[in-house]
Design a protein around this motif. Structure first.
Motif, PDB file in Angstrom:
ATOM      1  N   TYR A 135      -7.353   4.805   1.764  1.00  0.00           N
ATOM      2  CA  TYR A 135      -7.318   3.339   1.809  1.00  0.00           C
ATOM      3  C   TYR A 135      -7.996   2.741   0.579  1.00  0.00           C
ATOM      4  CZ  TYR A 135      -8.272  -1.449   3.283  1.00  0.00           C
ATOM      5  OH  TYR A 135      -8.368  -2.817   3.336  1.00  0.00           O
ATOM      6  N   ASN A 136      -9.201   3.208   0.273  1.00  0.00           N
ATOM      7  CA  ASN A 136      -9.951   2.620  -0.837  1.00  0.00           C
ATOM      8  C   ASN A 136      -9.274   2.861  -2.174  1.00  0.00           C
ATOM      9  OD1 ASN A 136     -11.971   1.545   0.791  1.00  0.00           O
ATOM     10  ND2 ASN A 136     -13.240   3.389   0.682  1.00  0.00           N
ATOM     11  N   SER A 137      -8.689   4.040  -2.351  1.00  0.00           N
ATOM     12  CA  SER A 137      -8.091   4.366  -3.644  1.00  0.00           C
ATOM     13  C   SER A 137      -6.824   3.570  -3.928  1.00  0.00           C
ATOM     14  CB  SER A 137      -7.773   5.865  -3.711  1.00  0.00           C
ATOM     15  OG  SER A 137      -6.683   6.194  -2.850  1.00  0.00           O
ATOM     16  N   ILE A 138      -6.176   3.067  -2.894  1.00  0.00           N
ATOM     17  CA  ILE A 138      -4.862   2.442  -3.078  1.00  0.00           C
ATOM     18  C   ILE A 138      -4.917   0.916  -3.131  1.00  0.00           C
ATOM     19  CG2 ILE A 138      -3.996   2.042  -0.704  1.00  0.00           C
ATOM     20  CD1 ILE A 138      -2.218   3.925  -3.599  1.00  0.00           C
ATOM     21  N   GLN A 139      -6.075   0.326  -2.872  1.00  0.00           N
ATOM     22  CA  GLN A 139      -6.121  -1.134  -2.783  1.00  0.00           C
ATOM     23  C   GLN A 139      -5.815  -1.843  -4.097  1.00  0.00           C
ATOM     24  OE1 GLN A 139      -6.177  -2.771   0.229  1.00  0.00           O
ATOM     25  NE2 GLN A 139      -5.916  -0.593   0.725  1.00  0.00           N
ATOM     26  N   LYS A 140      -6.383  -1.343  -5.207  1.00  0.00           N
ATOM     27  CA  LYS A 140      -6.119  -2.010  -6.490  1.00  0.00           C
ATOM     28  C   LYS A 140      -4.659  -1.875  -6.904  1.00  0.00           C
ATOM     29  CE  LYS A 140      -7.722  -2.468 -11.250  1.00  0.00           C
ATOM     30  NZ  LYS A 140      -8.738  -2.035 -12.263  1.00  0.00           N
ATOM     31  N   PRO A 141      -4.079  -0.656  -6.899  1.00  0.00           N
ATOM     32  CA  PRO A 141      -2.645  -0.574  -7.244  1.00  0.00           C
ATOM     33  C   PRO A 141      -1.756  -1.339  -6.271  1.00  0.00           C
ATOM     34  CG  PRO A 141      -3.522   1.590  -6.609  1.00  0.00           C
ATOM     35  CD  PRO A 141      -4.685   0.684  -6.766  1.00  0.00           C
ATOM     36  N   ALA A 142      -2.149  -1.408  -4.995  1.00  0.00           N
ATOM     37  CA  ALA A 142      -1.350  -2.166  -4.024  1.00  0.00           C
ATOM     38  C   ALA A 142      -1.365  -3.652  -4.349  1.00  0.00           C
ATOM     39  CB  ALA A 142      -1.884  -1.926  -2.611  1.00  0.00           C
ATOM     40  N   GLN A 143      -2.500  -4.160  -4.793  1.00  0.00           N
ATOM     41  CA  GLN A 143      -2.580  -5.571  -5.164  1.00  0.00           C
ATOM     42  C   GLN A 143      -1.701  -5.858  -6.371  1.00  0.00           C
ATOM     43  OE1 GLN A 143      -3.853  -8.132  -3.580  1.00  0.00           O
ATOM     44  NE2 GLN A 143      -3.261  -9.551  -5.221  1.00  0.00           N
ATOM     45  N   LEU A 144      -1.662  -4.936  -7.327  1.00  0.00           N
ATOM     46  CA  LEU A 144      -0.796  -5.107  -8.494  1.00  0.00           C
ATOM     47  C   LEU A 144       0.676  -5.101  -8.089  1.00  0.00           C
ATOM     48  CD1 LEU A 144      -2.651  -2.815 -11.071  1.00  0.00           C
ATOM     49  CD2 LEU A 144      -2.680  -5.320 -10.944  1.00  0.00           C
ATOM     50  N   VAL A 145       1.030  -4.238  -7.139  1.00  0.00           N
ATOM     51  CA  VAL A 145       2.394  -4.231  -6.611  1.00  0.00           C
ATOM     52  C   VAL A 145       2.721  -5.578  -5.984  1.00  0.00           C
ATOM     53  CG1 VAL A 145       3.884  -3.299  -4.791  1.00  0.00           C
ATOM     54  CG2 VAL A 145       2.583  -1.747  -6.257  1.00  0.00           C
ATOM     55  N   HIS A 146       1.811  -6.063  -5.153  1.00  0.00           N
ATOM     56  CA  HIS A 146       2.039  -7.343  -4.474  1.00  0.00           C
ATOM     57  C   HIS A 146       2.256  -8.466  -5.486  1.00  0.00           C
ATOM     58  CE1 HIS A 146       1.892 -10.417  -1.453  1.00  0.00           C
ATOM     59  NE2 HIS A 146       0.807 -10.964  -1.972  1.00  0.00           N
ATOM     60  N   GLU A 147       1.448  -8.488  -6.538  1.00  0.00           N
ATOM     61  CA  GLU A 147       1.585  -9.535  -7.553  1.00  0.00           C
ATOM     62  C   GLU A 147       2.927  -9.434  -8.275  1.00  0.00           C
ATOM     63  OE1 GLU A 147      -1.860  -9.003  -9.978  1.00  0.00           O
ATOM     64  OE2 GLU A 147      -3.245  -9.714  -8.420  1.00  0.00           O
ATOM     65  N   GLU A 148       3.364  -8.208  -8.539  1.00  0.00           N
ATOM     66  CA  GLU A 148       4.654  -8.019  -9.210  1.00  0.00           C
ATOM     67  C   GLU A 148       5.812  -8.453  -8.317  1.00  0.00           C
ATOM     68  OE1 GLU A 148       7.169  -4.552 -11.587  1.00  0.00           O
ATOM     69  OE2 GLU A 148       5.133  -4.150 -10.887  1.00  0.00           O
ATOM     70  N   VAL A 149       5.719  -8.131  -7.034  1.00  0.00           N
ATOM     71  CA  VAL A 149       6.769  -8.531  -6.087  1.00  0.00           C
ATOM     72  C   VAL A 149       6.820 -10.052  -5.970  1.00  0.00           C
ATOM     73  CG1 VAL A 149       7.506  -8.433  -3.676  1.00  0.00           C
ATOM     74  CG2 VAL A 149       6.668  -6.372  -4.789  1.00  0.00           C
ATOM     75  N   LEU A 150       5.660 -10.682  -5.875  1.00  0.00           N
ATOM     76  CA  LEU A 150       5.612 -12.150  -5.805  1.00  0.00           C
ATOM     77  C   LEU A 150       6.212 -12.779  -7.049  1.00  0.00           C
ATOM     78  CD1 LEU A 150       2.137 -13.094  -4.252  1.00  0.00           C
ATOM     79  CD2 LEU A 150       4.404 -13.503  -3.277  1.00  0.00           C
ATOM     80  N   SER A 151       5.873 -12.239  -8.210  1.00  0.00           N
ATOM     81  CA  SER A 151       6.379 -12.776  -9.474  1.00  0.00           C
ATOM     82  C   SER A 151       7.890 -12.661  -9.530  1.00  0.00           C
ATOM     83  CB  SER A 151       5.733 -12.024 -10.639  1.00  0.00           C
ATOM     84  OG  SER A 151       6.281 -12.459 -11.862  1.00  0.00           O
ATOM     85  N   TYR A 152       8.433 -11.541  -9.067  1.00  0.00           N
ATOM     86  CA  TYR A 152       9.873 -11.326  -9.094  1.00  0.00           C
ATOM     87  C   TYR A 152      10.593 -12.270  -8.123  1.00  0.00           C
ATOM     88  CZ  TYR A 152      14.369  -8.887  -8.854  1.00  0.00           C
ATOM     89  OH  TYR A 152      15.700  -8.586  -8.904  1.00  0.00           O
ATOM     90  N   SER A 153       9.991 -12.486  -6.955  1.00  0.00           N
ATOM     91  CA  SER A 153      10.637 -13.345  -5.957  1.00  0.00           C
ATOM     92  C   SER A 153      10.615 -14.813  -6.351  1.00  0.00           C
ATOM     93  CB  SER A 153       9.947 -13.161  -4.598  1.00  0.00           C
ATOM     94  OG  SER A 153       8.619 -13.650  -4.629  1.00  0.00           O
ATOM     95  N   ASN A 154       9.692 -15.172  -7.219  1.00  0.00           N
ATOM     96  CA  ASN A 154       9.590 -16.571  -7.646  1.00  0.00           C
ATOM     97  C   ASN A 154      10.343 -16.828  -8.946  1.00  0.00           C
ATOM     98  OD1 ASN A 154       7.936 -17.249  -5.468  1.00  0.00           O
ATOM     99  ND2 ASN A 154       6.072 -16.638  -6.562  1.00  0.00           N
ATOM    100  N   GLU A 193       0.827  -1.196   0.000  1.00  0.00           N
ATOM    101  CA  GLU A 193       0.000   0.000   0.000  1.00  0.00           C
ATOM    102  C   GLU A 193       0.869   1.256   0.000  1.00  0.00           C
ATOM    103  OE1 GLU A 193      -3.747  -1.924   2.538  1.00  0.00           O
ATOM    104  OE2 GLU A 193      -2.207  -0.728   3.553  1.00  0.00           O
ATOM    105  N   VAL A 194       1.922   1.213   0.792  1.00  0.00           N
ATOM    106  CA  VAL A 194       2.797   2.384   0.923  1.00  0.00           C
ATOM    107  C   VAL A 194       3.540   2.643  -0.378  1.00  0.00           C
ATOM    108  CG1 VAL A 194       4.754   3.376   2.162  1.00  0.00           C
ATOM    109  CG2 VAL A 194       3.021   2.064   3.408  1.00  0.00           C
ATOM    110  N   ILE A 195       4.109   1.604  -0.969  1.00  0.00           N
ATOM    111  CA  ILE A 195       4.893   1.838  -2.191  1.00  0.00           C
ATOM    112  C   ILE A 195       3.976   2.230  -3.349  1.00  0.00           C
ATOM    113  CG2 ILE A 195       4.988  -0.493  -3.189  1.00  0.00           C
ATOM    114  CD1 ILE A 195       8.069   0.046  -3.518  1.00  0.00           C
ATOM    115  N   ALA A 196       2.754   1.727  -3.382  1.00  0.00           N
ATOM    116  CA  ALA A 196       1.800   2.160  -4.406  1.00  0.00           C
ATOM    117  C   ALA A 196       1.458   3.637  -4.227  1.00  0.00           C
ATOM    118  CB  ALA A 196       0.531   1.305  -4.351  1.00  0.00           C
ATOM    119  N   ALA A 197       1.401   4.094  -2.990  1.00  0.00           N
ATOM    120  CA  ALA A 197       1.057   5.490  -2.696  1.00  0.00           C
ATOM    121  C   ALA A 197       2.147   6.461  -3.113  1.00  0.00           C
ATOM    122  CB  ALA A 197       0.756   5.646  -1.203  1.00  0.00           C
ATOM    123  N   THR A 198       3.366   5.978  -3.362  1.00  0.00           N
ATOM    124  CA  THR A 198       4.444   6.887  -3.772  1.00  0.00           C
ATOM    125  C   THR A 198       4.176   7.499  -5.134  1.00  0.00           C
ATOM    126  OG1 THR A 198       5.768   5.130  -4.821  1.00  0.00           O
ATOM    127  CG2 THR A 198       6.179   5.585  -2.480  1.00  0.00           C
TER     128      THR A 198
END
Length: 229
Positions: free
Chosen positions: A210-229, A197-202
């Motif tokens: 909170y509501n405005s950042i949930q979708k971009p935060a989920q995309l960040v999370h998916e990208e981080v997971l993809s990179y770590s795997n 959520e924080v890095i998406a808010a940058t």
């Protein structure tokens, strides 16, 4: 949003400072400020709360993705980086407890040192530490009041952290005190701010809700997971 990969964008390319993220395990990510010493352009480190009372400044590692805060004007970013250096230099011996406090305003605007707004019952997660430091530098990434109380998932996360702290307290009661543990138990229902959520808010010039950042935060999370795997 697109996170920068160290294979494509070396950490030394950061414009003074940025924000870095990596995956720990599953849904849990870790957040840090990516800091380039203005006097040593090749000296890039992480400024973060990595665990309970750990060193705040550590070497950066290749499994981190990162972003610049592009909307900050160049002159302002230079000033912020200088003030960030002040905070880092004046907190070399500071040991931050890992806990659930947020929005304290606990870095002195002149010295950069932790002040009395951070007391013996306070501690930060990796995400709230980044938010707290940036807040002291005049960069408000989130609309604090828009975050809801802890969800059942958030409470489970906090209870797991509490169990770890309680176990540590049995061995080291002078380090993890009863007063601190009680302070964390009293914060169990408080909002939880997640790294993604924080890095998406940058990417937003205005403080994110909170509501405005949930979708971009989920995309960040998916990208981080993809990179770590």
């Amino acid at each position: 949003m697109e996170l920068k990969k160290p294979s494509d964008n070396c950490f030394t390319e950061v414009d003074g400072f940025g924000v870095a993220i990596c995956n720990y395990a599953g849904d849990q990510n870790h957040l840090a400020i990516l800091y380039k010493n203005p006097q040593k352009p090749d000296d890039v480190k992480l400024f973060h709360v990595n665990s309970y009372k750990s060193d705040l400044l550590t070497p950066v590692e290749s499994h981190y993705l990162w972003v610049d805060i592009d909307w900050l004007p160049p002159i302002r970013k230079i000033a912020i980086t200088a003030n960030l250096k002040n905070i880092i230099d004046n907190n070399k011996d500071t040991k931050i407890r890992y806990g659930f406090s947020f929005n304290l305003g606990c870095f002195d605007p002149v010295t950069g040192k932790i002040n009395n707004f951070y007391d013996s019952a306070d501690g930060f997660t990796c995400a709230t530490f980044v938010l707290e430091v940036l807040k002291s530098l005049g960069v408000e990434l989130v609309d604090w009041n828009s975050w809801p109380v802890a969800s059942p998932e958030d409470i489970n996360f906090k209870q797991y952290i509490l169990s770890q702290l309680e176990s540590y307290s049995v061995k080291y009661p002078d380090i993890v005190t009863e007063e601190f543990l009680l302070g964390q138990k009293n914060k169990i229902n408080d909002p939880r701010f997640k790294p993604q959520e924080v890095i998406a808010a940058t990417k937003c010039k205005e403080a994110s809700t909170y509501n405005s950042i949930q979708k971009p935060a989920q995309l960040v999370h998916e990208e981080v997971l993809s990179y770590s795997n």
